[in-house]
Design a protein around this motif. Structure first.
Motif, PDB file in Angstrom:
ATOM      1  N   LYS A 202       0.819  -1.213   0.000  1.00  0.00           N
ATOM      2  CA  LYS A 202       0.000   0.000   0.000  1.00  0.00           C
ATOM      3  C   LYS A 202       0.856   1.268   0.000  1.00  0.00           C
ATOM      4  CE  LYS A 202      -3.779  -2.416   0.186  1.00  0.00           C
ATOM      5  NZ  LYS A 202      -4.637  -2.542  -1.014  1.00  0.00           N
ATOM      6  N   GLN A 203       2.118   1.148  -0.417  1.00  0.00           N
ATOM      7  CA  GLN A 203       2.975   2.331  -0.517  1.00  0.00           C
ATOM      8  C   GLN A 203       2.743   3.071  -1.833  1.00  0.00           C
ATOM      9  OE1 GLN A 203       6.653   0.095   0.169  1.00  0.00           O
ATOM     10  NE2 GLN A 203       6.959   1.250   2.071  1.00  0.00           N
ATOM     11  N   VAL A 204       2.084   2.406  -2.775  1.00  0.00           N
ATOM     12  CA  VAL A 204       1.647   3.014  -4.025  1.00  0.00           C
ATOM     13  C   VAL A 204       0.199   2.605  -4.248  1.00  0.00           C
ATOM     14  CG1 VAL A 204       1.863   2.988  -6.536  1.00  0.00           C
ATOM     15  CG2 VAL A 204       3.920   3.132  -5.124  1.00  0.00           C
ATOM     16  N   GLU A 205      -0.678   3.589  -4.436  1.00  0.00           N
ATOM     17  CA  GLU A 205      -2.100   3.298  -4.619  1.00  0.00           C
ATOM     18  C   GLU A 205      -2.588   3.603  -6.030  1.00  0.00           C
ATOM     19  OE1 GLU A 205      -4.482   5.134  -1.614  1.00  0.00           O
ATOM     20  OE2 GLU A 205      -3.066   4.643   0.001  1.00  0.00           O
ATOM     21  N   ARG A 206      -1.780   4.334  -6.785  1.00  0.00           N
ATOM     22  CA  ARG A 206      -2.183   4.679  -8.149  1.00  0.00           C
ATOM     23  C   ARG A 206      -0.945   4.722  -9.036  1.00  0.00           C
ATOM     24  NH1 ARG A 206      -5.176  10.157  -8.417  1.00  0.00           N
ATOM     25  NH2 ARG A 206      -6.623   8.944  -7.131  1.00  0.00           N
ATOM     26  N   VAL A 207      -1.125   4.294 -10.282  1.00  0.00           N
ATOM     27  CA  VAL A 207      -0.026   4.336 -11.250  1.00  0.00           C
ATOM     28  C   VAL A 207      -0.487   5.150 -12.450  1.00  0.00           C
ATOM     29  CG1 VAL A 207       1.481   3.014 -12.774  1.00  0.00           C
ATOM     30  CG2 VAL A 207       0.867   2.098 -10.517  1.00  0.00           C
ATOM     31  N   LEU A 208       0.344   6.125 -12.834  1.00  0.00           N
ATOM     32  CA  LEU A 208       0.094   6.915 -14.034  1.00  0.00           C
ATOM     33  C   LEU A 208       1.074   6.466 -15.111  1.00  0.00           C
ATOM     34  CD1 LEU A 208      -0.357  10.519 -12.575  1.00  0.00           C
ATOM     35  CD2 LEU A 208      -2.105   8.841 -13.115  1.00  0.00           C
ATOM     36  N   ILE A 209       0.548   6.002 -16.217  1.00  0.00           N
ATOM     37  CA  ILE A 209       1.390   5.526 -17.313  1.00  0.00           C
ATOM     38  C   ILE A 209       1.723   6.701 -18.220  1.00  0.00           C
ATOM     39  CG2 ILE A 209       1.529   3.968 -19.294  1.00  0.00           C
ATOM     40  CD1 ILE A 209      -0.364   2.096 -17.831  1.00  0.00           C
ATOM     41  N   ALA A 210       3.005   7.055 -18.272  1.00  0.00           N
ATOM     42  CA  ALA A 210       3.468   8.211 -19.050  1.00  0.00           C
ATOM     43  C   ALA A 210       4.493   7.749 -20.078  1.00  0.00           C
ATOM     44  CB  ALA A 210       4.064   9.272 -18.129  1.00  0.00           C
ATOM     45  N   ILE A 211       4.033   6.926 -21.006  1.00  0.00           N
ATOM     46  CA  ILE A 211       4.904   6.426 -22.080  1.00  0.00           C
ATOM     47  C   ILE A 211       4.213   6.722 -23.411  1.00  0.00           C
ATOM     48  CG2 ILE A 211       6.363   4.499 -22.797  1.00  0.00           C
ATOM     49  CD1 ILE A 211       5.558   3.027 -20.290  1.00  0.00           C
ATOM     50  N   PRO A 212       4.247   7.977 -23.885  1.00  0.00           N
ATOM     51  CA  PRO A 212       3.523   8.315 -25.117  1.00  0.00           C
ATOM     52  C   PRO A 212       4.013   7.555 -26.344  1.00  0.00           C
ATOM     53  CG  PRO A 212       4.981  10.111 -24.425  1.00  0.00           C
ATOM     54  CD  PRO A 212       4.941   9.125 -23.302  1.00  0.00           C
ATOM     55  N   SER A 213       5.256   7.054 -26.300  1.00  0.00           N
ATOM     56  CA  SER A 213       5.789   6.334 -27.462  1.00  0.00           C
ATOM     57  C   SER A 213       5.297   4.890 -27.542  1.00  0.00           C
ATOM     58  CB  SER A 213       7.322   6.333 -27.411  1.00  0.00           C
ATOM     59  OG  SER A 213       7.784   5.689 -26.230  1.00  0.00           O
ATOM     60  N   ALA A 214       4.729   4.383 -26.437  1.00  0.00           N
ATOM     61  CA  ALA A 214       4.261   2.994 -26.432  1.00  0.00           C
ATOM     62  C   ALA A 214       3.006   2.845 -27.280  1.00  0.00           C
ATOM     63  CB  ALA A 214       3.986   2.544 -24.997  1.00  0.00           C
ATOM     64  N   ASN A 215       2.894   1.719 -27.984  1.00  0.00           N
ATOM     65  CA  ASN A 215       1.718   1.497 -28.811  1.00  0.00           C
ATOM     66  C   ASN A 215       0.546   1.001 -27.962  1.00  0.00           C
ATOM     67  OD1 ASN A 215       2.192  -1.256 -28.329  1.00  0.00           O
ATOM     68  ND2 ASN A 215       3.274  -1.520 -30.268  1.00  0.00           N
ATOM     69  N   TYR A 216      -0.570   0.824 -28.614  1.00  0.00           N
ATOM     70  CA  TYR A 216      -1.786   0.439 -27.885  1.00  0.00           C
ATOM     71  C   TYR A 216      -1.596  -0.883 -27.147  1.00  0.00           C
ATOM     72  CZ  TYR A 216      -6.309  -1.719 -27.127  1.00  0.00           C
ATOM     73  OH  TYR A 216      -7.356  -2.364 -26.554  1.00  0.00           O
ATOM     74  N   SER A 217      -1.001  -1.869 -27.793  1.00  0.00           N
ATOM     75  CA  SER A 217      -0.860  -3.197 -27.187  1.00  0.00           C
ATOM     76  C   SER A 217      -0.047  -3.122 -25.904  1.00  0.00           C
ATOM     77  CB  SER A 217      -0.192  -4.156 -28.183  1.00  0.00           C
ATOM     78  OG  SER A 217      -0.962  -4.270 -29.362  1.00  0.00           O
ATOM     79  N   ARG A 218       1.032  -2.346 -25.933  1.00  0.00           N
ATOM     80  CA  ARG A 218       1.890  -2.218 -24.754  1.00  0.00           C
ATOM     81  C   ARG A 218       1.152  -1.556 -23.595  1.00  0.00           C
ATOM     82  NH1 ARG A 218       4.937  -3.646 -20.856  1.00  0.00           N
ATOM     83  NH2 ARG A 218       6.486  -2.137 -20.133  1.00  0.00           N
ATOM     84  N   ARG A 219       0.432  -0.461 -23.907  1.00  0.00           N
ATOM     85  CA  ARG A 219      -0.297   0.233 -22.843  1.00  0.00           C
ATOM     86  C   ARG A 219      -1.409  -0.647 -22.278  1.00  0.00           C
ATOM     87  NH1 ARG A 219       0.089   4.745 -26.446  1.00  0.00           N
ATOM     88  NH2 ARG A 219      -2.055   4.379 -27.102  1.00  0.00           N
ATOM     89  N   ALA A 220      -2.119  -1.349 -23.166  1.00  0.00           N
ATOM     90  CA  ALA A 220      -3.211  -2.215 -22.715  1.00  0.00           C
ATOM     91  C   ALA A 220      -2.692  -3.319 -21.808  1.00  0.00           C
ATOM     92  CB  ALA A 220      -3.937  -2.802 -23.922  1.00  0.00           C
TER      93      ALA A 220
END
Length: 630
Positions: A202-220
């Motif tokens: 519980k030291q991290v409760e939310r993750v923000l994905i900030a990889i604009p170069s990643a394609n849809y499959s990677r982000r999904a």
């Protein structure tokens, strides 16, 4: 918490008092270095006006360089530069006072005073910043956030989040082993394994994905993996979206391309820049979603002048405010012109006065339910407006005219689609009567993120806890992003040979239901399954007048022709007879002049056999599997 709750002016006054105390402190330390601690008191006693003179001059320098207005959390190169200028002025003032009072070794104390003020001013601000941050952490209960991606996008996000009341960044996560273990922007960079452990604790409760170069499959895949660990996940916006958003708390949590079950179509082509470089380009509907994006991309193409033509004063003001600084930096002239595309004199005047060479016609009423109830206004704007601008373009020998159309123009069942199909017919007819201007059309699918599209509607519904409303579970649409749509228009202008209809191969049509479910999940929520009342419900509300379950991009997929770009196709469709277009426009104009809604519908039906009827069961919508390219 007293300091945190002070108004901005009070905080600025406290910073001014701090600098006012630092000036004599720096001077005293400089004199002590020069004459020793024991003789410094005697020195100031012999020159009683020395310190007051330096303090007054220093205070004026602090005010002139606006040091108290520098926000503590915004200490960067420009702010440090302003502190440096103030320090230089203090040094010069000290030297001047030494010279006037004939103090020996003039210059050494001055240099030391200025240098010391520079160092302790920055140091004092850093101490104050860390103290305030510590107070804030103690007073606020902020969600610990990990930023997935330690690149420039992640760093910008961390900077924006520093003063957030709701969330605090605690770490970066990056898959690159060479970056892991380093400190970036004051935060440690760790591996995905370390993130999993911190989520479990519980030291991290939310993750923000900030990889604009990643394609849809990677982000999904990332979203799915993190959600399985019972962690809230959000897709951080791209740079363009971050610039347009007002605060990190109000940022769009899902970028439009994250909803498409495909990668973005790469529409870069060297012919685009060549086609618009050093040209005068007029964009009608410049304040709209597509029109404004066209203007942004034209800046990158090196157009000599962009003429923004818009009916809405507020929309024109907004896009002018946004693009003005960018245009000046790119040495592109930006001209704003208010007016209606249905006003022949105004349109002709603007085209002639600005010596327009290319017209991108994006002005249109496009919202199907609204247009369905406002037939007269829609016909005047969409059909008559297109004819007015096209005729003015031909009369002025404009090089190219590109009409922004829609898939709803194919076998139209709505007034909006019918008026856009008639606009296409106008353009096809104009090409037969013009030997100079090249007329072309671009048919879009639904543009994600544009005004009135499902994305902003669904996001708003999700933000209030739902329900997300769907008209029909089998509703399917072709989807594209705003940048894809604008780039397709620009490419059409580059490829146009005259009487062209361009479409983008966007894959198979997508179920609106799938878009809604994907958006709910990407915003960190769950689709209601009958168990948890806090999950987001999806509600079927029924189709609206004029809607079809599935749209098409072309009448006959077998008549598609390939272009220089593998994802852009040219549709070969029969031209309407000039007599048909002339008679249809006459009937429609008479109906508009009489403000007769029924007559408008009758004129559209006369020109478009089958208008308003349901799509036949044997019609197959265009998709890459059906297209025959040659």
């Amino acid at each position: 918490m007293f300091l945190l709750d002070l108004p901005r002016r009070a905080k600025q006054f406290l910073l001014f008092l701090l600098d006012l105390l630092l000036i004599p402190a720096a001077l005293f330390i400089a004199v002590s270095f020069k004459h020793g601690n024991g003789q410094s008191i005697e020195f100031f006693a012999n020159y009683p006006f020395f310190m007051p003179a330096v303090v007054i001059a220093g205070a004026l320098a602090v005010l002139a360089t606006a040091l108290p207005r520098i926000k503590l959390h915004a200490i960067e190169f420009r702010a440090i530069g302003r502190i440096g200028i103030a320090s230089l002025v203090i040094a010069l003032a000290t030297y001047g006072a030494e010279t006037l009072m004939r103090i020996s070794d003039a210059g050494q104390i001055a240099v030391a005073t200025g240098g010391l003020f520079f160092l302790i001013s920055i140091g004092a601000r850093m101490v104050a910043l860390f103290s305030l941050l510590a107070l804030r952490e103690h007073a606020l209960s902020r969600v610990p956030v990990a930023i997935y991606g330690a690149g420039s996008a992640g760093i910008r996000l961390a900077t924006a989040m520093q003063m957030s009341h709701d969330a605090r960044p605690v770490m970066f996560v990056d898959d690159n082993p060479q970056v892991q273990g380093t400190i970036v922007h004051g935060l440690p960079v760790r591996s995905a394994d370390a993130l999993r452990k911190m989520i479990s604790r519980k030291q991290v409760e939310r993750v923000l994905i900030a990889i604009p170069s990643a394609n849809y499959s990677r982000r999904a895949a990332l979203v799915k993996e993190l959600r399985e660990q019972k962690c809230d996940v959000q897709i951080a916006p791209s740079m363009a979206e971050l610039v347009r958003s007002k605060t990190i708390n109000g940022m769009p949590t899902v970028s439009p391309d994250s909803l498409l079950d495909r990668d973005n179509v790469d529409l870069d082509n060297p012919r685009v820049a060549r086609a618009y470089y050093d040209r005068v380009v007029m964009v009608t509907g410049a304040g709209g979603s597509i029109g404004s994006e066209l203007c942004r991309q034209l800046l990158e193409c090196g157009a000599r002048k962009i003429v923004l033509f818009e009916l809405s004063e507020y929309a024109l003001y907004q896009i002018d405010q946004e693009l003005g600084p960018l245009a000046r930096a790119a040495n592109v002239q930006l001209t704003t012109r208010l007016g209606s595309v249905a006003n022949p004199r105004r349109v002709t005047q603007v085209i002639e006065d600005e010596e327009v060479e290319i017209i991108l016609h994006a002005a249109a009423y496009k919202h199907v339910p609204l247009v369905e109830e406002n037939e007269v206004a829609a016909a005047q704007n969409n059909v008559v407006g297109t004819r007015v601008v096209a005729e003015a373009a031909a009369a002025a020998n404009v090089r190219r005219f590109i009409l922004v159309s829609t898939d709803k123009a194919v076998r139209p069942s709505s007034v909006m689609g019918a008026t856009k199909r008639m606009s296409e017919m106008v353009i096809q007819d104009m090409q037969t009567r013009s030997s100079v201007t090249k007329f072309a059309m671009v048919r879009f699918g639904n543009v994600l993120g544009s005004s009135g599209s499902v994305l902003p509607l669904f996001q708003e519904q999700i933000s209030v806890g739902g329900p997300v409303t769907i008209t029909h579970p089998d509703m399917r649409r072709f989807f594209m992003t705003i940048p894809e749509a604008a780039r397709l228009v620009l490419l059409a202008g580059a490829f146009a040979e005259g009487d062209d209809i361009f479409v983008l191969d966007m894959g198979e049509p997508v179920y609106i239901m799938d878009i809604a479910k994907r958006l709910i999940k990407l915003t960190g929520h769950r689709v209601y399954d009958g168990r948890n009342e806090n999950d987001i419900k999806i509600e079927i509300v029924g189709t609206r007048p004029g809607e079809k379950l599935v749209e098409e991009l072309v009448i006959d997929p077998a008549r598609l022709i390939s272009t220089q770009h593998e994802k852009i196709l040219r549709a070969h469709e029969d031209r309407p007879s000039p007599r048909l277009v002339t008679n249809a426009l006459r009937m429609l104009t008479d109906a508009i002049n009489e403000s007769d809604s029924a007559a408008v519908r009758a004129a559209l039906a006369e020109a478009l056999p089958g208008f308003g009827r349901a799509l036949p069961d044997n019609v197959v919508p265009f998709g890459p599997a059906q297209a025959t390219k040659r």
